[in-house]
Motif scaffolding. Structure first.
Motif, short mmCIF file in Angstrom:
data_model
loop_
_atom_site.label_atom_id
_atom_site.label_comp_id
_atom_site.label_asym_id
_atom_site.label_seq_id
_atom_site.Cartn_x
_atom_site.Cartn_y
_atom_site.Cartn_z
N ALA A 27 0.82 -1.22 0.00
CA ALA A 27 0.00 0.00 0.00
C ALA A 27 0.85 1.27 0.00
O ALA A 27 0.58 2.19 0.77
N GLN A 28 1.85 1.30 -0.82
CA GLN A 28 2.68 2.51 -0.93
C GLN A 28 2.05 3.46 -1.94
O GLN A 28 1.45 3.01 -2.91
N SER A 29 2.24 4.74 -1.72
CA SER A 29 1.65 5.66 -2.70
C SER A 29 2.46 5.63 -4.01
O SER A 29 3.59 5.15 -4.05
N THR A 30 1.84 6.17 -5.02
CA THR A 30 2.38 6.05 -6.37
C THR A 30 3.79 6.62 -6.49
O THR A 30 4.08 7.68 -5.96
N MET A 31 4.62 5.88 -7.18
CA MET A 31 5.94 6.43 -7.56
C MET A 31 6.18 6.02 -9.01
O MET A 31 5.58 5.05 -9.48
N THR A 32 7.02 6.73 -9.68
CA THR A 32 7.28 6.30 -11.06
C THR A 32 8.46 5.34 -11.04
O THR A 32 9.30 5.38 -10.15
N HIS A 33 8.48 4.51 -12.07
CA HIS A 33 9.52 3.48 -12.11
C HIS A 33 10.87 4.03 -12.58
O HIS A 33 11.84 3.31 -12.64
N ARG A 34 10.91 5.31 -12.92
CA ARG A 34 12.21 5.90 -13.29
C ARG A 34 12.73 6.82 -12.17
O ARG A 34 13.72 7.51 -12.35
N SER A 35 12.04 6.79 -11.03
CA SER A 35 12.41 7.72 -9.96
C SER A 35 13.52 7.13 -9.08
O SER A 35 13.68 5.91 -9.01
N PRO A 36 14.26 7.99 -8.38
CA PRO A 36 15.26 7.49 -7.43
C PRO A 36 14.62 6.62 -6.35
O PRO A 36 15.21 5.64 -5.90
N GLU A 37 13.36 6.95 -5.95
CA GLU A 37 12.68 6.16 -4.91
C GLU A 37 12.50 4.70 -5.38
O GLU A 37 12.67 3.77 -4.60
N PHE A 38 12.15 4.58 -6.65
CA PHE A 38 11.93 3.21 -7.13
C PHE A 38 13.26 2.44 -7.22
O PHE A 38 13.31 1.24 -6.95
N LYS A 39 14.32 3.15 -7.56
CA LYS A 39 15.62 2.45 -7.62
C LYS A 39 16.02 1.92 -6.24
O LYS A 39 16.65 0.87 -6.14
N VAL A 40 15.64 2.65 -5.21
CA VAL A 40 15.92 2.18 -3.84
C VAL A 40 15.20 0.85 -3.61
O VAL A 40 15.77 -0.11 -3.06
N VAL A 41 13.94 0.80 -4.06
CA VAL A 41 13.14 -0.43 -3.89
C VAL A 41 13.78 -1.59 -4.65
O VAL A 41 13.97 -2.69 -4.13
N MET A 42 14.13 -1.33 -5.91
CA MET A 42 14.67 -2.41 -6.75
C MET A 42 15.99 -2.92 -6.20
O MET A 42 16.26 -4.13 -6.22
N ALA A 43 16.83 -2.00 -5.73
CA ALA A 43 18.15 -2.42 -5.22
C ALA A 43 17.96 -3.33 -4.01
O ALA A 43 18.64 -4.35 -3.88
N GLU A 44 17.00 -2.96 -3.16
CA GLU A 44 16.77 -3.79 -1.98
C GLU A 44 16.18 -5.15 -2.38
O GLU A 44 16.56 -6.19 -1.84
N LEU A 45 15.29 -5.10 -3.35
CA LEU A 45 14.69 -6.34 -3.84
C LEU A 45 15.78 -7.27 -4.39
O LEU A 45 15.84 -8.46 -4.06
N HIS A 46 16.65 -6.72 -5.22
CA HIS A 46 17.75 -7.53 -5.77
C HIS A 46 18.60 -8.13 -4.65
O HIS A 46 18.87 -9.33 -4.64
N GLY A 47 19.03 -7.26 -3.73
CA GLY A 47 19.94 -7.71 -2.68
C GLY A 47 19.32 -8.81 -1.82
O GLY A 47 19.97 -9.79 -1.48
N ARG A 48 18.04 -8.62 -1.49
CA ARG A 48 17.39 -9.60 -0.60
C ARG A 48 17.02 -10.88 -1.36
O ARG A 48 17.05 -11.97 -0.79
N LEU A 49 16.68 -10.75 -2.64
CA LEU A 49 16.38 -11.96 -3.43
C LEU A 49 17.61 -12.86 -3.52
O LEU A 49 17.50 -14.08 -3.58
N ARG A 50 18.77 -12.26 -3.52
CA ARG A 50 20.00 -13.06 -3.56
C ARG A 50 20.07 -13.98 -2.34
O ARG A 50 20.58 -15.09 -2.42
N HIS A 51 19.52 -13.52 -1.20
CA HIS A 51 19.50 -14.39 -0.01
C HIS A 51 18.54 -15.56 -0.22
O HIS A 51 18.83 -16.68 0.18
#
Ligand SMILES: Cc1ncc(COP(=O)(O)O)c(C=O)c1O
Length: 397
Positions: A27-51
């Motif tokens: 339930a996060q509010s809208t962000m665009t997929h080219r924004s720095p906020e979204f890159k933060v999400v993706m980086a964390e997703l990548h790092g944690r998926l590796r675990h």
């Protein structure tokens, strides 16, 4: 004495139960997929998926190539369910000249064969559901040097069997063929080791062992996979892919992005689920799933039920159990949902009505499983079975 569980008991082998933290993550509010906020999400997703994939750790910081580790594996997030990710790894890596061996013992392995059939020349070694693969047969077939790859469903959710992925990997390596795994219900719940098994590609689904949302998945691909994929692209001017173009997706992952608009809120939800995974620790999660599945197996065996899958390879994330009375089995299952708020899944295809399956993945706790098993026993008694008094807790130590 464990605390008594009084909530719903959710033993569906995916989609698994979403915790409040995951619901909040969604339930996060809208962000665009080219924004720095979204890159933060993706980086964390990548790092944690590796675990989840038990790959070498990276970081969860944006701009640090968290998708790619020292082991040479990269993770790429896919906006689509596990089937989309399976199609992606097959369609990008192979062409119609490639020959792929697919041994199967359940519905999802058969689906791997169907996907391969659309993009390669497949040899489907179709086995009985729930029966172990004949590894000598696989060895002999691969020794013919006719095959470029072997693809398997690692944890066959439809029949409750986990393949001996390590041994199959050794056979694949011996014959120099690429090794591809549908790890949709193993990654995050069972030990999966792409690196030591030398798997070229492994897939995970968000809604399964990682207890994330449905409709999102990820792939882990090796350096050799990437090299073969690029060679394939150079050799074939056109390939039947566009949306699932993994060359593009990998390029964008390096910048914590995706080629197209991704399922943004599923990404934020999945991150929340993976934080919970990491708080527990992936190895502790594997152990919890094992403890729960062992308990289910021993309890139902003691009551006199028969388990569906071959003994040595019974899955620790889903247990398939034969109904004592197929005539009322599915009625029992519906009654359990309506009267007992306890959710179990039935069989698929030709085993529909013959088996029920108890998932032990995601965030299911010991307390939930104990309570759920008590409710299942009550349900069987309601349908007329004579079951002696049984110490359910003792099976879950
Ligand atoms: C082992 C396995 N493979 C593939 C799938 C299909 O995954 P999805 O429904 O996420 O596309 C499932 C779904 O249950 C599964 O259990």
């Amino acid at each position: 004495m464990a605390d008594k569980w009084d909530g719903p008991c959710w033993f569906i082998p995916g989609p698994t139960w979403l915790t409040p933290a995951v619901l909040e993550g969604l339930a996060q509010s809208t962000m665009t997929h080219r924004s720095p906020e979204f890159k933060v999400v993706m980086a964390e997703l990548h790092g944690r998926l590796r675990h989840s994939f038990a790959l070498s750790p990276t970081t969860i910081e944006k701009g640090q190539q968290s998708h790619e580790g020292e082991d040479g594996y990269s993770v790429v997030v896919v906006s689509g369910s596990g089937t989309a990710a399976m199609e992606m790894i097959i369609a990008n890596r192979f062409d119609f000249e490639d020959k792929v061996l697919v041994p199967t013992n359940g519905k999802f392995g058969e689906r791997v064969a169907q996907i391969c059939n659309n993009f390669t020349q497949v040899t489907h070694l179709k086995g009985e559901w729930g029966r172990e693969f004949d590894l000598d047969e696989i060895d002999t077939m691969l020794s013919s040097k006719q095959f470029n790859a072997i693809a398997i469903c690692h944890n066959e959710t439809s029949s409750g069997i986990t393949q001996d992925a390590e041994e199959i990997g050794k056979i694949a390596n011996k014959h120099g063929v690429s090794y591809i795994l549908d790890g949709i219900t193993s990654v995050g719940g069972l030990p999966v080791h792409p690196d030591s098994w030398n798997a070229e590609a492994v897939v995970v689904g968000g809604q399964k062992c990682t207890a994330g949302p449905s409709g999102i998945s990820a792939v882990a691909i090796s350096e050799s996979y990437v090299q073969k994929m690029i060679e394939n692209r150079e050799k074939n001017e056109t390939l039947p892919i566009y949306y699932l173009d993994l060359v593009q997706a990998l390029k964008k992952a390096a910048d914590d992005q995706t080629p197209w608009t991704p399922a943004i809120n599923l990404c934020t939800g999945w991150v929340a689920a993976l934080r919970e995974q990491d708080e527990e620790g992936i190895e502790n999660r594997w152990e919890r799933c094992e403890m729960l599945a062992k308990g289910v197996r021993s309890l139902f065996t003691e009551i006199g039920f028969e388990l569906f899958a071959d003994e040595k390879q019974r899955s620790n994330t889903v247990t398939a159990i034969l109904y004592p009375e197929p005539e009322w089995g599915e009625k029992w299952r519906r009654w359990m949902a309506i009267e007992k708020n306890t959710h179990i899944i039935g069989g698929q295809d030709h085993v529909k009505g013959r088996i029920f399956r108890v998932g032990s993945m995601g965030v299911t706790s010991r307390e939930e499983m104990i309570e759920g098993c008590k409710r299942m026993i009550e349900g069987f008694k309601h349908f007329g079975m004579k079951i002696p008094k049984i110490d359910v807790e003792s099976h879950f130590r």
